[in-house]
Design an enzyme around this catalytic site. Structure first.
Site, PDB file in Angstrom:
ATOM      1  N   ARG A  77       5.829 -24.005  -9.375  1.00  0.00           N
ATOM      2  CA  ARG A  77       4.788 -23.561  -9.907  1.00  0.00           C
ATOM      3  C   ARG A  77       3.891 -22.393  -9.010  1.00  0.00           C
ATOM      4  O   ARG A  77       3.595 -21.457  -8.973  1.00  0.00           O
ATOM      5  CB  ARG A  77       3.720 -24.747  -9.499  1.00  0.00           C
ATOM      6  CG  ARG A  77       4.153 -25.712 -11.100  1.00  0.00           C
ATOM      7  CD  ARG A  77       3.515 -24.432 -11.739  1.00  0.00           C
ATOM      8  NE  ARG A  77       4.423 -25.489 -13.411  1.00  0.00           N
ATOM      9  CZ  ARG A  77       2.820 -26.606 -13.934  1.00  0.00           C
ATOM     10  NH1 ARG A  77       1.913 -26.984 -13.919  1.00  0.00           N
ATOM     11  NH2 ARG A  77       3.404 -27.375 -15.093  1.00  0.00           N
ATOM     12  N   HIS A 107       6.528 -30.102  -9.986  1.00  0.00           N
ATOM     13  CA  HIS A 107       5.395 -30.004  -8.560  1.00  0.00           C
ATOM     14  C   HIS A 107       6.769 -30.840  -6.950  1.00  0.00           C
ATOM     15  O   HIS A 107       7.182 -31.741  -7.692  1.00  0.00           O
ATOM     16  CB  HIS A 107       4.140 -30.444  -9.145  1.00  0.00           C
ATOM     17  CG  HIS A 107       2.939 -29.695 -10.001  1.00  0.00           C
ATOM     18  ND1 HIS A 107       2.518 -30.515 -10.694  1.00  0.00           N
ATOM     19  CD2 HIS A 107       3.133 -29.064  -9.317  1.00  0.00           C
ATOM     20  CE1 HIS A 107       1.460 -29.347 -10.877  1.00  0.00           C
ATOM     21  NE2 HIS A 107       2.043 -28.368  -9.712  1.00  0.00           N
ATOM     22  N   CYS A 137      -0.429 -37.983  -8.620  1.00  0.00           N
ATOM     23  CA  CYS A 137      -0.750 -36.824  -9.621  1.00  0.00           C
ATOM     24  C   CYS A 137      -2.563 -37.053  -9.805  1.00  0.00           C
ATOM     25  O   CYS A 137      -3.598 -35.979  -9.742  1.00  0.00           O
ATOM     26  CB  CYS A 137      -0.086 -36.611 -10.924  1.00  0.00           C
ATOM     27  SG  CYS A 137       1.478 -35.872 -11.067  1.00  0.00           S
ATOM     28  N   ARG A 179      -4.398 -24.067 -17.418  1.00  0.00           N
ATOM     29  CA  ARG A 179      -4.944 -25.253 -16.006  1.00  0.00           C
ATOM     30  C   ARG A 179      -5.788 -24.104 -15.420  1.00  0.00           C
ATOM     31  O   ARG A 179      -6.726 -24.427 -14.038  1.00  0.00           O
ATOM     32  CB  ARG A 179      -3.463 -25.628 -15.104  1.00  0.00           C
ATOM     33  CG  ARG A 179      -2.898 -26.358 -16.101  1.00  0.00           C
ATOM     34  CD  ARG A 179      -2.372 -27.043 -14.970  1.00  0.00           C
ATOM     35  NE  ARG A 179      -3.592 -28.670 -14.974  1.00  0.00           N
ATOM     36  CZ  ARG A 179      -2.986 -29.179 -13.601  1.00  0.00           C
ATOM     37  NH1 ARG A 179      -2.095 -29.783 -13.367  1.00  0.00           N
ATOM     38  NH2 ARG A 179      -4.417 -30.325 -12.698  1.00  0.00           N
TER      39      ARG A 179
HETATM   40  N1  ARG Z   1      -0.020 -31.624 -17.142  1.00  0.00           N
HETATM   41  C1  ARG Z   1      -0.061 -30.943 -15.822  1.00  0.00           C
HETATM   42  C2  ARG Z   1       1.429 -29.561 -15.309  1.00  0.00           C
HETATM   43  O1  ARG Z   1       1.594 -29.324 -15.870  1.00  0.00           O
HETATM   44  C3  ARG Z   1       1.056 -32.508 -14.765  1.00  0.00           C
HETATM   45  C4  ARG Z   1      -0.056 -32.007 -13.978  1.00  0.00           C
HETATM   46  C5  ARG Z   1       0.835 -33.177 -12.351  1.00  0.00           C
HETATM   47  N2  ARG Z   1      -0.164 -32.690 -11.574  1.00  0.00           N
HETATM   48  C6  ARG Z   1       0.824 -33.585 -10.398  1.00  0.00           C
HETATM   49  N3  ARG Z   1       0.350 -33.470  -9.624  1.00  0.00           N
HETATM   50  N4  ARG Z   1       1.991 -32.798 -10.470  1.00  0.00           N
HETATM   51  O2  ARG Z   1       0.324 -29.303 -14.769  1.00  0.00           O
END
Ligand code: ARG
Length: 352
Positions: free
Chosen positions: A200, A229, A325, A146
């Site tokens: 995260r 998140h 999201c 990412r």
């Molecule tokens: N696959 C993405 C990740 O794991 C999904 C992000 C979803 N975003 C959020 N704001 N919860 O980062």
């Protein structure tokens, strides 16, 4: 695990309908990509009709390159995606379009920026930045997959600044991780941020937020990898209620919420709603948009004068995302009133 893995999607009538249609037509992978490329015109940023008085302002990115190609959270299973990639790509396109249409119909303004190949999670624009008072603090991602999105989000937000939608766009400190509004949520009613950390984002990001926005920030430690998140388990509503899933938080974080939100304003999610990401809602005015809503939750929200719009987003749940999201709100403002609930002893209260 108590929850059904989202890839099972047993009850996804929409998806089975889409599958049946796609099988009938024998659509090729290329056709599916084209179908996901829904009808919204796409220049680098497409500005929606803003002659109407819009109540909330969002940034979204179309899902034409969305897919599950790696796994950085427990919802992501690239093999399960690959087994039905064509159908799921098509479903994602339709589901995204319905969310976009619902936002416009309900009076929101939405900016679109162009998707980029090989960045399948770019569609989750909540992770682009934290934005309040026309100031954007760009995200810094934990996972290398990412991190590649950072320059694309930066370009899109700088473009918006040049178009007059933002005043300031700044980089996050290099040595810290904060995954944008996914982990740092503005609470309009309390006039402070809530920060999710421990999965995260770094706890130390709290001070960077306080310094940049001159606003309080309450840090909440996340305890369950499925709710990685803050926005997957926690949603402040416009009139002061908080929807949240208590099991996603450590004891200390639960206490921090309970100390600031009276019981009458806490809307606790059960496992079933939590696993369908009901907390990952978009709320503005009296409206709440989410992928799906149990009868009990709908009743609780309607009793508080909210209207729930359920718009299925199951294809995105396979990447660990849902309604919230897929959007980044850019018109949040601090209120002039000083914040009553101080987040940390060192945090300044909001400027008058
Ligand atoms: N696959 C993405 C990740 O794991 C999904 C992000 C979803 N975003 C959020 N704001 N919860 O980062």
């Amino acid at each position: 695990m108590l929850f059904d893995h989202p890839c099972s999607n047993k009850n996804d009538a929409f998806l089975s309908r889409t599958m049946a249609q796609a099988e009938q037509c024998r659509v090729s992978a290329v056709d599916c990509r084209r179908n996901a490329n829904v009808q919204v015109p796409c220049s680098s940023i497409a500005y929606s009709n803003s002659s109407l008085k819009r109540q909330a302002h969002y940034v979204m990115c179309r899902p034409q390159h969305f897919a599950v190609q790696y796994s950085i959270n427990p919802w992501m299973n690239p093999d399960a995606w690959a087994a039905n990639a064509c159908i799921l790509t098509q479903a994602a396109g339709l589901q995204w379009q319905r969310l976009y249409d619902a936002l416009l119909t309900q009076g929101a303004q939405v900016e679109i920026f162009e998707a980029a190949p090989d960045l399948p999670d770019l569609v989750f624009t909540a992770n682009a930045a934290v934005v309040v008072d026309r100031k954007a603090l760009l995200a810094r991602f934990r996972h290398p997959q990412r991190r590649l999105e950072e320059p694309v989000f930066a370009r899109a937000l700088h473009h918006m600044r040049l178009q007059g939608a933002l005043d300031v766009v700044e980089e996050f400190p290099k040595d810290l991780v904060l995954e944008g509004a996914g982990d740092c949520i503005w609470d309009r009613e309390r006039n402070h941020f809530w920060l999710g950390f421990g999965q995260r984002s770094d706890r130390a990001s709290q001070q960077a937020i306080v310094d940049f926005f001159e606003s309080d920030c309450v840090a909440l430690e996340l305890a369950d990898p499925r709710f990685y998140h803050l926005d997957t388990a926690f949603c402040p509503l416009p009139f002061g209620e908080i929807i949240y899933y208590p099991a996603a938080f450590t004891d200390a974080a639960r206490r921090a919420i309970e100390n600031r939100v009276p019981p009458s304003r806490q809307i606790l999610l059960g496992e079933e709603d939590a696993a369908k990401f009901a907390a990952n809602s978009i709320a503005f005015g009296r409206l709440i948009l989410m992928s799906s809503c149990s009868t009990k939750l709908r009743r609780q929200l309607e009793e508080r004068q909210y209207t729930v719009i359920a718009t299925p987003l199951h294809a995105f749940l396979r990447a660990g995302g849902s309604a919230c999201c897929l959007t980044l709100r850019i018109d949040h403002k601090r209120s002039a009133a000083p914040c009553l609930e101080s987040a940390t002893s060192h945090a300044p209260t909001a400027a008058p």
